[in-house]
Design a protein around this motif. Structure first.
Motif, short mmCIF file in Angstrom:
data_model
loop_
_atom_site.label_atom_id
_atom_site.label_comp_id
_atom_site.label_asym_id
_atom_site.label_seq_id
_atom_site.Cartn_x
_atom_site.Cartn_y
_atom_site.Cartn_z
N VAL A 251 34.90 -29.90 21.86
CA VAL A 251 34.56 -29.35 23.18
C VAL A 251 35.74 -28.50 23.66
O VAL A 251 36.85 -29.01 23.84
CB VAL A 251 34.27 -30.46 24.22
N ASN A 252 35.49 -27.20 23.87
CA ASN A 252 36.50 -26.32 24.47
C ASN A 252 37.86 -26.40 23.77
O ASN A 252 38.89 -26.61 24.38
CB ASN A 252 36.67 -26.64 25.96
N PHE A 253 37.82 -26.24 22.46
CA PHE A 253 39.03 -26.24 21.64
C PHE A 253 39.81 -27.54 21.72
O PHE A 253 41.03 -27.57 21.53
CB PHE A 253 39.92 -25.04 21.98
N SER A 254 39.10 -28.61 21.96
CA SER A 254 39.72 -29.93 21.95
C SER A 254 38.77 -30.90 21.27
O SER A 254 37.58 -30.93 21.58
CB SER A 254 40.01 -30.40 23.38
N TRP A 255 39.29 -31.68 20.33
CA TRP A 255 38.45 -32.65 19.65
C TRP A 255 38.30 -33.90 20.50
O TRP A 255 39.29 -34.42 21.03
CB TRP A 255 39.01 -33.00 18.28
N GLN A 256 37.08 -34.36 20.60
CA GLN A 256 36.79 -35.59 21.34
C GLN A 256 36.68 -36.73 20.33
O GLN A 256 35.75 -36.76 19.53
CB GLN A 256 35.49 -35.44 22.13
N PHE A 257 37.62 -37.64 20.37
CA PHE A 257 37.64 -38.75 19.42
C PHE A 257 36.70 -39.86 19.91
O PHE A 257 37.12 -40.98 20.21
CB PHE A 257 39.07 -39.27 19.23
N GLU A 258 35.43 -39.52 19.98
CA GLU A 258 34.42 -40.45 20.48
C GLU A 258 33.58 -40.94 19.32
O GLU A 258 33.05 -40.16 18.54
CB GLU A 258 33.52 -39.74 21.50
N ASN A 259 33.44 -42.24 19.24
CA ASN A 259 32.60 -42.86 18.21
C ASN A 259 33.00 -42.42 16.80
O ASN A 259 32.14 -42.21 15.93
CB ASN A 259 31.12 -42.53 18.46
N VAL A 260 34.30 -42.27 16.57
CA VAL A 260 34.77 -41.94 15.22
C VAL A 260 34.46 -43.12 14.30
O VAL A 260 34.73 -44.28 14.63
CB VAL A 260 36.27 -41.63 15.22
N ILE A 261 33.90 -42.84 13.16
CA ILE A 261 33.48 -43.88 12.24
C ILE A 261 34.68 -44.72 11.78
O ILE A 261 35.73 -44.18 11.44
CB ILE A 261 32.76 -43.25 11.03
N PRO A 262 34.58 -46.05 11.80
CA PRO A 262 35.67 -46.89 11.31
C PRO A 262 35.94 -46.61 9.83
O PRO A 262 35.02 -46.27 9.07
CB PRO A 262 35.15 -48.31 11.52
N PRO A 263 37.20 -46.74 9.39
CA PRO A 263 37.52 -46.46 7.99
C PRO A 263 36.67 -47.24 7.00
O PRO A 263 36.27 -46.69 5.96
CB PRO A 263 39.00 -46.85 7.89
N GLU A 264 36.37 -48.49 7.29
CA GLU A 264 35.58 -49.31 6.36
C GLU A 264 34.16 -48.75 6.21
O GLU A 264 33.60 -48.72 5.11
CB GLU A 264 35.52 -50.76 6.84
N ASP A 265 33.57 -48.30 7.31
CA ASP A 265 32.23 -47.72 7.25
C ASP A 265 32.25 -46.37 6.55
O ASP A 265 31.30 -46.01 5.84
CB ASP A 265 31.65 -47.57 8.66
N PHE A 266 33.32 -45.62 6.75
CA PHE A 266 33.45 -44.33 6.08
C PHE A 266 33.52 -44.53 4.57
O PHE A 266 32.89 -43.79 3.80
CB PHE A 266 34.71 -43.62 6.58
N LEU A 267 34.26 -45.53 4.14
CA LEU A 267 34.33 -45.84 2.72
C LEU A 267 32.95 -46.19 2.17
O LEU A 267 32.58 -45.74 1.07
CB LEU A 267 35.30 -47.00 2.48
N SER A 268 32.18 -46.96 2.91
CA SER A 268 30.84 -47.32 2.45
C SER A 268 29.96 -46.09 2.25
O SER A 268 29.22 -45.98 1.26
CB SER A 268 30.17 -48.27 3.46
N GLU A 269 30.05 -45.13 3.18
CA GLU A 269 29.29 -43.89 3.03
C GLU A 269 29.79 -43.09 1.84
O GLU A 269 29.00 -42.53 1.06
CB GLU A 269 29.39 -43.05 4.31
N ALA A 270 31.10 -43.03 1.67
CA ALA A 270 31.68 -42.25 0.58
C ALA A 270 31.28 -42.80 -0.79
O ALA A 270 31.10 -42.03 -1.74
CB ALA A 270 33.20 -42.21 0.72
N LYS A 271 31.13 -44.10 -0.89
CA LYS A 271 30.68 -44.69 -2.15
C LYS A 271 29.30 -44.17 -2.53
O LYS A 271 29.01 -43.96 -3.72
CB LYS A 271 30.68 -46.22 -2.05
N LYS A 272 28.44 -43.94 -1.54
CA LYS A 272 27.11 -43.41 -1.81
C LYS A 272 27.21 -41.99 -2.36
O LYS A 272 26.47 -41.62 -3.27
CB LYS A 272 26.26 -43.43 -0.54
N TRP A 273 28.12 -41.18 -1.79
CA TRP A 273 28.27 -39.80 -2.27
C TRP A 273 28.79 -39.79 -3.70
O TRP A 273 28.35 -38.96 -4.51
CB TRP A 273 29.21 -39.03 -1.35
N VAL A 274 29.70 -40.70 -4.00
CA VAL A 274 30.22 -40.77 -5.37
C VAL A 274 29.13 -41.18 -6.34
O VAL A 274 29.03 -40.64 -7.45
CB VAL A 274 31.43 -41.74 -5.43
N GLN A 275 28.27 -42.11 -5.94
CA GLN A 275 27.16 -42.51 -6.80
C GLN A 275 26.21 -41.34 -7.06
O GLN A 275 25.55 -41.30 -8.10
CB GLN A 275 26.40 -43.68 -6.17
N MET A 276 26.16 -40.39 -6.14
CA MET A 276 25.34 -39.20 -6.32
C MET A 276 25.99 -38.20 -7.27
O MET A 276 25.35 -37.24 -7.69
CB MET A 276 25.10 -38.51 -4.98
#
Length: 311
Positions: A251-276
């Motif tokens: 928003v307006n050249f500023s990042w809003q750190f709202e609802n940033v995915i937790p690292p553990e959940d990000f890893l879970s998503e990334a595992k799916k991309w690797v499986q692809m």
């Protein structure tokens, strides 16, 4: 770079770093109203270097220069208009210094970032993309990485300019899921000149993929759009894939750190991309060094054999 290409050809999973702009913002560096994180190369170079070092310590195999918003047509809107060469060169130097100080014997590669997203222009911008690609290459970037390709025609100019230099070029496309259905569409920013938001991601790929590039990524896209976008790429591309999505909002050249995915959940998503079959994995805006550390620790070393690219 040859060694990195060999690792990719062997199906190895490669960790790319997280974002620079939002990481600098998180560390208190003010963002510029026209050139966002580019000003930090002038005002806070030591913080840029420290961020690179932290990503290397977290396990990144690739660090991306802070040149996302450093093309001439962007800097000309600022007080840094006469510093195009200086700032792009400094960005590569800071990355090299971070690698020298932190990587030890571990290979770490430097990607020179070029983007169409920061107030690109008409066809005249093509010369600016080539200028930036030449500067980054001369300064010592190992390869060029096209980031946030969000305007189809500008992306064509930028990719054409980069591939003309003669070093490897990785191309990163940004997309989203259209609100009214599940269709993936090319992402558009308010200041781009074309109206590509109604263009499907598949249509954009059909136009841009033939121009060139040795790896295709889905980046700076919502996490929920990443897997369907990767499938769209796979239908049209036999080469290696990358994924480094965002989390939060701009928003307006500023990042809003709202609802940033937790690292553990990000890893879970990334595992799916690797499986692809996605081999290069990292993060874009909102993601941080802790996310990258978990990717390094938690992702498999290789993609499944049946998913390895043919080129």
């Amino acid at each position: 770079m040859k060694k990195l290409q060999e690792r990719i050809a062997q199906g190895e999973v490669i960790i790319i770093d997280g974002p620079m702009g939002t990481e600098l913002e998180r560390r208190g560096v003010p963002m510029h109203g026209e050139a966002w994180s580019a000003a930090a190369l002038y005002t806070h170079p030591e913080v840029v270097r420290q961020a690179h070092e932290d990503y290397i310590r977290a396990g990144a195999d690739i660090i991306i220069t802070n040149t996302f918003a450093s093309a001439r047509h962007t800097l000309e809107r600022t007080e840094m208009a006469d510093q195009v060469r200086e700032l792009n060169t400094r960005a590569v130097t800071l990355a090299k210094e971070a690698r020298e100080a932190t990587a030890g014997d571990r290979p770490v590669y430097i990607a020179g970032s070029i983007s169409t997203s920061f107030r690109g222009g008409t066809q005249e911008a093509s010369a600016n993309y080539r200028e930036q690609a030449e500067i980054l290459t001369e300064a010592g970037a190992d390869f060029l990485i096209m980031e946030m390709m969000v305007d189809v025609q500008q992306s064509a100019y930028a990719i054409e300019a980069a591939v003309s230099i003669g070093i490897p070029v990785w191309v990163g496309f940004s997309c989203k899921i259209r609100n009214d259905d599940s269709q993936v569409v090319f992402r558009e920013l308010p200041w781009t000149h074309s109206k590509d938001e109604d263009k499907t991601f598949a249509e954009a790929l059909d136009y841009l993929l033939p121009i060139g590039g040795s790896l295709v990524s889905v980046m700076h896209s919502d996490i929920e759009a990443t897997a369907p976008a990767l499938r769209a790429v796979q239908e049209r591309w036999d080469g290696p894939l990358g994924a480094y999505p965002e989390s939060g909002r701009f928003v307006n050249f500023s990042w809003q750190f709202e609802n940033v995915i937790p690292p553990e959940d990000f890893l879970s998503e990334a595992k799916k991309w690797v499986q692809m079959g996605t081999q290069v994995v990292g993060g874009c805006c909102g993601i941080g060094p802790e996310h990258i550390r978990l990717l390094r620790e938690g992702l498999p070393s290789h993609v499944p054999a049946e998913q390895q690219s043919v080129s």
